[in-house]
Scaffold this motif. Structure first.
Motif, PDB file in Angstrom:
ATOM      1  N   PHE B  36       0.867  -1.174   0.000  1.00 14.81           N
ATOM      2  CA  PHE B  36       0.000   0.000   0.000  1.00 14.81           C
ATOM      3  C   PHE B  36       0.908   1.230   0.000  1.00 14.81           C
ATOM      4  CE2 PHE B  36      -3.151   2.956   1.753  1.00 14.81           C
ATOM      5  CZ  PHE B  36      -4.304   2.545   1.089  1.00 14.81           C
ATOM      6  N   CYS B  76     -11.306   7.820   2.862  1.00 16.28           N
ATOM      7  CA  CYS B  76     -10.881   8.089   1.486  1.00 16.28           C
ATOM      8  C   CYS B  76     -11.177   6.898   0.563  1.00 16.28           C
ATOM      9  CB  CYS B  76      -9.386   8.395   1.466  1.00 16.28           C
ATOM     10  SG  CYS B  76      -8.420   6.986   2.038  1.00 16.28           S
ATOM     11  N   ILE B  78      -9.275   5.289  -1.652  1.00 14.18           N
ATOM     12  CA  ILE B  78      -8.308   4.204  -1.888  1.00 14.18           C
ATOM     13  C   ILE B  78      -8.447   3.106  -0.831  1.00 14.18           C
ATOM     14  CG2 ILE B  78      -6.391   5.434  -0.727  1.00 14.18           C
ATOM     15  CD1 ILE B  78      -4.473   4.049  -2.646  1.00 14.18           C
ATOM     16  N   VAL B  79      -8.789   3.489   0.375  1.00 13.48           N
ATOM     17  CA  VAL B  79      -8.986   2.478   1.415  1.00 13.48           C
ATOM     18  C   VAL B  79     -10.188   1.600   1.055  1.00 13.48           C
ATOM     19  CG1 VAL B  79      -9.781   2.204   3.805  1.00 13.48           C
ATOM     20  CG2 VAL B  79      -7.833   3.669   3.309  1.00 13.48           C
ATOM     21  N   ILE B 102       1.395   5.339   7.551  1.00 15.74           N
ATOM     22  CA  ILE B 102       1.144   6.621   6.877  1.00 15.74           C
ATOM     23  C   ILE B 102      -0.019   7.396   7.479  1.00 15.74           C
ATOM     24  CG2 ILE B 102       2.162   5.971   4.671  1.00 15.74           C
ATOM     25  CD1 ILE B 102      -0.743   5.581   3.637  1.00 15.74           C
ATOM     26  N   CYS B 103      -1.064   6.699   7.890  1.00 16.49           N
ATOM     27  CA  CYS B 103      -2.236   7.388   8.440  1.00 16.49           C
ATOM     28  C   CYS B 103      -3.102   6.369   9.160  1.00 16.49           C
ATOM     29  CB  CYS B 103      -3.050   8.072   7.337  1.00 16.49           C
ATOM     30  SG  CYS B 103      -3.948   6.901   6.324  1.00 16.49           S
ATOM     31  N   ALA B 106      -5.267   3.860   6.784  1.00 17.01           N
ATOM     32  CA  ALA B 106      -4.500   2.801   6.129  1.00 17.01           C
ATOM     33  C   ALA B 106      -4.030   1.772   7.157  1.00 17.01           C
ATOM     34  CB  ALA B 106      -3.304   3.400   5.394  1.00 17.01           C
ATOM     35  N   PHE B 242       0.034  12.281  -2.790  1.00 13.84           N
ATOM     36  CA  PHE B 242       1.109  11.316  -2.517  1.00 13.84           C
ATOM     37  C   PHE B 242       0.600   9.900  -2.307  1.00 13.84           C
ATOM     38  CE2 PHE B 242      -0.273  13.887   1.024  1.00 13.84           C
ATOM     39  CZ  PHE B 242      -0.776  12.934   1.891  1.00 13.84           C
ATOM     40  N   CYS B 243      -0.709   9.755  -2.078  1.00 11.84           N
ATOM     41  CA  CYS B 243      -1.213   8.405  -1.787  1.00 11.84           C
ATOM     42  C   CYS B 243      -2.291   8.036  -2.789  1.00 11.84           C
ATOM     43  CB  CYS B 243      -1.719   8.348  -0.351  1.00 11.84           C
ATOM     44  SG  CYS B 243      -2.336   6.742   0.121  1.00 11.84           S
ATOM     45  N   GLU B 244      -3.525   8.423  -2.514  1.00  5.14           N
ATOM     46  CA  GLU B 244      -4.572   8.200  -3.503  1.00  5.14           C
ATOM     47  C   GLU B 244      -4.275   9.093  -4.701  1.00  5.14           C
ATOM     48  OE1 GLU B 244      -8.594   8.155  -1.953  1.00  5.14           O
ATOM     49  OE2 GLU B 244      -9.298   9.126  -3.773  1.00  5.14           O
ATOM     50  N   PHE B 331     -11.131  13.237   1.999  1.00  2.62           N
ATOM     51  CA  PHE B 331     -10.937  12.544   3.280  1.00  2.62           C
ATOM     52  C   PHE B 331      -9.497  12.126   3.554  1.00  2.62           C
ATOM     53  CE2 PHE B 331     -15.467  11.284   2.254  1.00  2.62           C
ATOM     54  CZ  PHE B 331     -16.020  12.279   3.042  1.00  2.62           C
ATOM     55  N   CYS B 332      -8.546  12.697   2.809  1.00  8.40           N
ATOM     56  CA  CYS B 332      -7.147  12.369   3.100  1.00  8.40           C
ATOM     57  C   CYS B 332      -6.649  13.303   4.201  1.00  8.40           C
ATOM     58  CB  CYS B 332      -6.284  12.508   1.851  1.00  8.40           C
ATOM     59  SG  CYS B 332      -4.552  12.181   2.226  1.00  8.40           S
ATOM     60  N   GLU B 333      -6.639  12.783   5.414  1.00  3.87           N
ATOM     61  CA  GLU B 333      -6.366  13.641   6.555  1.00  3.87           C
ATOM     62  C   GLU B 333      -4.942  14.223   6.562  1.00  3.87           C
ATOM     63  OE1 GLU B 333      -7.724  12.454  10.531  1.00  3.87           O
ATOM     64  OE2 GLU B 333      -8.369  14.540  10.523  1.00  3.87           O
ATOM     65  N   PRO B 334      -3.894  13.440   6.259  1.00  2.00           N
ATOM     66  CA  PRO B 334      -2.559  14.056   6.252  1.00  2.00           C
ATOM     67  C   PRO B 334      -2.464  15.221   5.267  1.00  2.00           C
ATOM     68  CG  PRO B 334      -2.384  11.660   5.925  1.00  2.00           C
ATOM     69  CD  PRO B 334      -3.842  11.982   6.006  1.00  2.00           C
TER      70      PRO B 334
HETATM   71  S1  SF4 Z   1      -2.748   8.814   3.197  1.00  2.00           S
HETATM   72 FE1  SF4 Z   1      -4.646   9.820   2.616  1.00  2.00          FE
HETATM   73  S2  SF4 Z   1      -5.319   8.824   0.722  1.00  2.00           S
HETATM   74 FE2  SF4 Z   1      -3.787   7.507   1.722  1.00  2.00          FE
HETATM   75  S3  SF4 Z   1      -4.950   6.047   2.887  1.00  2.00           S
HETATM   76 FE3  SF4 Z   1      -4.390   7.734   4.251  1.00  2.00          FE
HETATM   77  S4  SF4 Z   1      -6.118   9.122   4.146  1.00  2.00           S
HETATM   78 FE4  SF4 Z   1      -6.298   7.738   2.419  1.00  2.00          FE
END
Ligand code: SF4
Ligand code: SF4
Lengths: 423, 382
Positions: B36, B76, B78-79, B102-103, B106, B242-244, B331-334
């Motif tokens: 992931f 988010c 992607i989860v 990462i968060c 995830a 950077f993620c989704e 919803f990507c908290e970071p």
């Molecule tokens: S970093 Fe952001 S997009 Fe990635 S899993 Fe966490 S909340 Fe979702």
């Protein structure tokens, strides 16, 4: 019959006094620079270490929840959103930042700029952001204690060593900032106090196994959590919990419960909706439903399964507490297991899962949790959604309807089970 | 070039992972390990003779029918789509899954997947968040050794240091080619569009690293020979993806609306290190130290030796950009959190910025198009 209950007693009053005294100390620190203060997160906090410096902890989460209980959280939340925070950021952070911007404090007194912002990164990634931002805002120095997450059944040796090293680095950092040597003996005594407080707290938590339970292990436990985090490592903390235990034991021995007749026993998962704390509590009181255990009351530490700080290994035991002995740093499946044990060993009829929008640490995956308990274990489970800080996400009518429906069906199934038992 | 890009698109859009299945068929007892985002030590997987595959959700190619019951509101895409892919058998070619710190979403996904797929090896890497502690790299090396043990279990043989060093060399080469593409784009953005470099780089999520190296070398030759006209566009740095990942159509839209994307953080895990990981000495320690000493700044890695909000304006300067475009997954908290200090520092430096929120499933881009166009116009006519 709408029954309203709250644990009102001498303990309740001394809890208030203790917390007020704490805020007074913080106010003094803000005005005079003494005593030194260290801000930390509640989760697996290392308050014992601070005692070695006579420093006072500053818990932004406690401030945030106090504000929400007093219905004052919306204003600072909106101020933070104006600054650019998203509707979907954790509202604890927004309330705290908003308060700093507007100079709001829970008691009206002053809050100091901490000597050190100590981010005990215990599970929640939001902690990192939160303290990065407060460091930026206040200019106070920041140190992160990186706590390895519980990804194995037991902590690895390397995990414990890593945390001990960082605790010692924190000591060095504080020595520089405060300009005083770390008092190791005082630290050991603090660890000793903690182990006694924890023992008392754990005994209290086991009292709720009795039928009826003499206290509500969610709503009343929250009242006791303030002193647990602020005073655990002090003689005042020990005295407070001795009194609390004695009082509750007396209730238990007299067969007194939270309600005249305890009809349902519950395990509660997730933080409460602080902005509607009373309303929420009354929704359960209406059904004489008592929480016999809760995961939220183990955020700061998990002691009912036997862990205690150990004065013979002060650093190691502080490290273990931070890594392993709090719900926040334990993985999701370990939380399932914790809840399962509560249901079995504390004798609960059902589980309430309170999803809070702010907190992904608690809530991301609670649908799976419900699936596990209802489908795999066959335990009645209610899933409700709101927030712990933001009053805009509490739908009173809907929540009430769902809670009523849950208890109606629980009552029905209890009755059916009893009928089957007699035929 | 078109063929190359088509191949990449096909690869990336295929949620059945046909290429991974084929790779496994052609490698007897070959295993595939999915990770992931954002970063994973792919070298360790590669050294074990296994295929590392970067997950990136299912975009709009899969309807959520089961995952909503596991992950409710405010989470988010992607989860959710990763969970959905798991529950609908799309992830079946994978023998293992790795997640990291990462968060919160995830992290919980990792353990929810563990419960739902108990037969599969699923592990969580605690990537450290205190690089200023001298103990941090040693801890991470121990953590990598634990993961290595898990991988050895899976492949059934020991993984030697020499193999890891060889893998590091290959990935160093791979990362340096990605850096070359980025550099080319920053210098001559008319030669390569953002969506093109996105496809080329991201193909490495699925291809064996040797093939990806060849692909990038080929692409670089072709790109340098390209005769494209310069466009009348402003230069922007994209931050927050950077993620989704944003839908491809959104990237095209940004450029059509008049932007050259001169730097971005798409698939940032693939070019995670700013310089090569040493190939001498203990390779595991080298990887661990590199994480603390050579990583790019990132919203999922705490490093207060230099706060990331100072690094962003520097990136803007270094790439000679006019503005920053925040592309943030819903919803990507970071990303949400970092937006605030980023914004403050950009404003302090007088750098214009625009925030756009996206979901994997976006059906209409009209509103976003208008926002970007207005933003571009405001800069051009300023
Ligand atoms: S970093 Fe952001 S997009 Fe990635 S899993 Fe966490 S909340 Fe979702
Ligand atoms: S996300 Fe949850 S645990 Fe983290 S700071 Fe917010 S309320 Fe606390």
């Amino acid at each position: 019959m709408a029954e309203k209950t709250e644990y009102r007693s001498s303990v309740h009053q001394s809890q208030k006094d203790l917390m007020l005294a704490w805020y007074e100390k913080l106010d003094r620190a803000a005005n005079t620079g003494d005593p030194p203060t260290v801000s930390m997160m509640i989760s697996g906090n290392c308050v014992e270490l601070l005692e070695g410096f006579g420093a006072v902890p500053l818990y932004p989460e406690v401030n945030a929840l106090q504000l929400a209980i007093r219905h004052q959280s919306l204003e600072p939340i909106l101020a933070a959103e104006e600054l650019g925070y998203a509707a979907d950021n954790c509202a604890y952070v927004k309330a705290d930042i908003g308060c700093m911007l507007k100079g709001i404090t829970p008691t009206g007194g002053k809050l100091p700029i901490p000597t050190l912002i100590l981010c005990n990164f215990v599970g929640c990634n939001t902690y990192l952001k939160w303290f990065e931002h407060t460091a930026k805002l206040t200019g106070a120095p920041l140190y992160v204690i990186d706590i390895p997450f519980m990804r194995t059944d037991e902590p690895m040796k390397a995990d414990v060593e890593y945390v001990v090293r960082q605790l010692k680095e924190t000591v060095q950092k504080l020595e520089q900032l405060i300009g005083r040597k770390f008092d190791y003996d005082r630290f050991r005594q603090a660890v000793e106090c903690s182990s006694r407080t924890e023992d008392l707290w754990s005994q209290i938590k086991h009292l709720s196994r009795s039928r009826p339970s003499p206290f509500d292990a969610y709503f009343d436990a929250i009242t006791l959590m303030g002193p647990l985090y602020v005073y655990r490592a002090k003689p005042e903390g020990v005295a407070f919990f001795e009194a609390a235990l004695a009082e509750m034991k007396a209730k238990r021995d007299a067969g007194q419960g939270v309600y005249e007749k305890e009809r349902f026993r519950l395990v509660m998962e997730g933080p409460p909706p602080y902005p509607y704390f009373r309303t929420f509590r009354d929704m359960f009181a209406k059904w004489q439903a008592c929480a016999v255990a809760s995961t939220y009351s183990t955020v700061g530490g998990l002691w009912e399964f036997g862990f205690r700080h150990d004065p013979d290994r002060p650093f190691e035991s502080v490290a273990l507490h931070m890594i392993e002995q709090n719900v926040t740093n334990r993985n999701y499946l370990q939380r399932y297991e914790q809840i399962r044990r509560y249901v079995d060993e504390w004798g609960a009829d059902g589980i309430i899962i309170h999803f809070v929008k702010s907190c992904r640490l608690f809530s991301a995956g609670q649908g799976d949790m419900r699936d596990y308990f209802t489908k795999q274990l066959g335990i009645p489970t209610l899933y409700i959604e709101s927030d712990l800080e933001d009053p805009r996400y509490f739908s009173e009518a809907q929540t009430r309807t769902r809670i009523d429906a849950f208890f109606e069906s629980l009552e029905h199934s209890k009755a059916t089970a009893a009928a089957q038992h007699w035929t | 070039m078109d063929q190359l890009l088509e191949k990449c698109t096909e690869l990336l859009e295929d949620i059945n992972f046909t290429a991974v299945r084929k790779w496994k068929e052609s490698h007897s007892s070959g295993k595939a390990v999915a990770y992931f985002p954002v970063y994973a030590p792919t070298e360790l997987i590669h050294a074990a003779g296994m295929l590392p595959v970067g997950l990136s959700g299912a975009g709009d190619r899969l309807d959520i029918q089961h995952a909503d019951a596991r992950f409710g509101s405010f989470i988010c895409s992607i989860v959710k789509t990763t969970m959905e892919m798991g529950m609908t058998g799309h992830l079946q070619p994978f023998d293992a899954f790795l997640f990291s710190s990462i968060c919160d979403s995830a992290r919980n996904l990792c353990f929810v997947m563990k419960r739902n797929f108990p037969e599969t090896y699923i592990d969580f890497i605690h990537l450290p968040q205190n690089p200023s502690s001298p103990a941090s790299s040693h801890f991470l090396a121990e953590e990598y050794r634990r993961i290595l043990g898990g991988l050895e279990n899976l492949c059934g043989h020991k993984i030697e240091d020499g193999q890891i060093r060889d893998s590091i060399s290959l990935y160093n080469r791979n990362r340096s080619l990605i850096r070359e593409i980025c550099l080319l784009r920053a210098r001559e953005p008319h030669l390569i569009r953002a969506w093109e470099s996105y496809l080329l780089v991201k193909a490495g999520n699925l291809l064996p690293v040797e093939e990806h190296i060849a692909l990038l070398e080929d692409a670089l030759t072709k790109l340098r020979a390209r005769q494209s006209k310069k466009r009348d566009s402003i230069r922007v740095v994209v931050e927050g993806s950077f993620c989704e990942q944003p839908p491809l159509a959104l990237l095209r839209l940004v450029e059509e609306a008049g932007c050259y994307v001169v730097a971005d953080d798409f698939a940032i895990g693939q070019s995670w290190f700013e310089s090569d990981v040493p190939t001498e000495g203990d390779p595991i320690l080298a990887l661990a130290e590199s994480y603390n000493e050579r990583s790019v700044y990132s919203s999922v890695r705490h490093d207060f030796r230099k706060p990331r909000w100072l690094a962003l304006p520097e990136k803007v300067k270094a790439t000679n950009a006019d503005a920053v475009l925040f592309l943030i997954a819903k919803f990507c908290e970071p990303a949400y959190f970092d937006y605030v200090p980023f914004k403050q520092e950009l404003e302090r430096a007088g750098i214009p910025h625009l925030q756009v929120e996206f979901e994997e499933k976006l059906f209409t881009f009209d509103r976003i198009r208008m926002e970007v166009e207005t933003f571009v116009e405001s800069l051009v006519f300023d």
